[in-house]
Design a protein around this motif. Structure first.
Motif, PDB file in Angstrom:
ATOM      1  N   GLN A  38      37.843  44.152  38.479  1.00  0.00           N
ATOM      2  CA  GLN A  38      36.392  44.341  37.831  1.00  0.00           C
ATOM      3  C   GLN A  38      36.604  45.042  36.709  1.00  0.00           C
ATOM      4  O   GLN A  38      36.854  46.352  36.779  1.00  0.00           O
ATOM      5  CB  GLN A  38      35.368  44.924  38.708  1.00  0.00           C
ATOM      6  CG  GLN A  38      33.965  45.010  38.048  1.00  0.00           C
ATOM      7  CD  GLN A  38      32.974  45.674  39.023  1.00  0.00           C
ATOM      8  OE1 GLN A  38      33.171  46.357  39.839  1.00  0.00           O
ATOM      9  NE2 GLN A  38      31.695  45.301  38.708  1.00  0.00           N
ATOM     10  N   SER A  39      36.568  44.425  35.457  1.00  0.00           N
ATOM     11  CA  SER A  39      36.666  45.539  34.190  1.00  0.00           C
ATOM     12  C   SER A  39      35.261  46.122  33.908  1.00  0.00           C
ATOM     13  O   SER A  39      34.394  45.295  34.368  1.00  0.00           O
ATOM     14  CB  SER A  39      37.090  44.576  32.900  1.00  0.00           C
ATOM     15  OG  SER A  39      38.382  44.087  33.334  1.00  0.00           O
ATOM     16  N   ALA A  87      40.774  49.396  35.236  1.00  0.00           N
ATOM     17  CA  ALA A  87      39.426  48.461  35.857  1.00  0.00           C
ATOM     18  C   ALA A  87      39.361  49.249  37.253  1.00  0.00           C
ATOM     19  O   ALA A  87      40.201  49.970  37.666  1.00  0.00           O
ATOM     20  CB  ALA A  87      40.000  47.181  35.836  1.00  0.00           C
ATOM     21  N   ARG A 111      39.870  52.725  41.422  1.00  0.00           N
ATOM     22  CA  ARG A 111      39.674  52.683  39.928  1.00  0.00           C
ATOM     23  C   ARG A 111      40.936  53.168  39.497  1.00  0.00           C
ATOM     24  O   ARG A 111      41.372  54.162  39.629  1.00  0.00           O
ATOM     25  CB  ARG A 111      38.444  53.895  39.607  1.00  0.00           C
ATOM     26  CG  ARG A 111      38.140  53.681  37.983  1.00  0.00           C
ATOM     27  CD  ARG A 111      37.014  54.371  37.692  1.00  0.00           C
ATOM     28  NE  ARG A 111      35.956  53.841  38.484  1.00  0.00           N
ATOM     29  CZ  ARG A 111      35.150  52.778  37.906  1.00  0.00           C
ATOM     30  NH1 ARG A 111      35.485  52.300  36.693  1.00  0.00           N
ATOM     31  NH2 ARG A 111      34.059  52.305  38.488  1.00  0.00           N
TER      32      ARG A 111
END
Lengths: 116, 114
Positions: A38-39, A87, A111
């Motif tokens: 997930q950017s 990301a 993260r």
């Protein structure tokens, strides 16, 4: 019930260095395992998935993951990190529920910060 | 192919207000899902649907409702917003429900309840 643990909440890595993200799962049957990325401000994108066969799985963006049944792990690796790899990464296990469909159980995420 | 689209991207609600989060997919997928994402908690399944007219509860359905009148659309309804519903909401879809089928995610809706 299945569960997924990602022990590292944050990882900081220098650009060009290698990266390994840990994932441990608990599931009574053969697991179906996924890694999503997930950017910032984006939805989740599938990096790779494992169903059966070769335990080393290749994905997009140069990532790979290795399934180790004896350790209940599915760690994600990349040999050389790029700044764009910063990301959040999620490991997930899929469970078949018959007519109720596929249920994904996600880990808490890791993260990744990339230092120049 | 737009994939999975969600509207709005951001929303601020007052306690007790209601709203509908929209989700549309153009991939002709039968299965659709709603998740919420809280910091450090991963994604939790709220509701899912295996086809038009069929919905069922996930892990955290309280305070939400869904409907699936068409294959393409799967709206999520919050009737009486509460601060505990502050979260990022993701809609996803998959072609079938088999466990190895990839789920495709929308960009998310960030909801704040004050």
């Amino acid at each position: 019930a299945q569960s997924v643990t990602q022990p590292d909440i944050h990882i900081t890595v220098s650009e060009g260095a290698s990266l390994e993200l840990r994932c441990n799962y608990s599931y009574g049957a053969t697991p179906y395992l996924f890694w999503y990325v997930q950017s910032p401000g984006q939805g989740l994108q599938l990096l790779l998935k494992y169903f059966s066969g070769d335990t080393l799985v290749q994905g997009i963006k140069g990532f790979e993951a290795e399934f180790k049944r004896s350790q209940s792990s599915f760690n994600l690796r990349k040999p050389s990190v790029h700044w764009s790899d910063a990301a959040e990464y999620f490991c997930a296990v899929g469970a078949w529920r018959g007519a109720a469909g596929n249920k994904l159980t996600f880990g808490g995420g890791t993260r990744v910060l990339v230092k120049p | 192919n737009a994939g999975v689209t969600q509207t709005p991207k951001f929303r601020i609600l007052k306690i007790g207000q209601s709203m509908t989060l929209q989700c549309t997919q153009d991939m002709n997928h039968n299965y659709m899902y709603w998740y919420r994402q809280d910091p450090g908690m991963g994604l939790k399944l709220i509701y899912y649907s295996v086809g038009a007219g069929i919905t069922d509860k996930g892990e955290v359905p309280n305070g939400y409702n869904v409907s699936r009148s068409t294959t393409e659309d799967f709206p999520l309804r919050l009737e009486l917003a509460a601060p505990s519903q502050t979260s990022v909401y993701f809609c996803a879809s998959s072609y079938s429900g088999t466990e190895h089928n990839e789920q495709f995610f929308g960009p998310g809706t960030r909801l704040t309840v004050l």
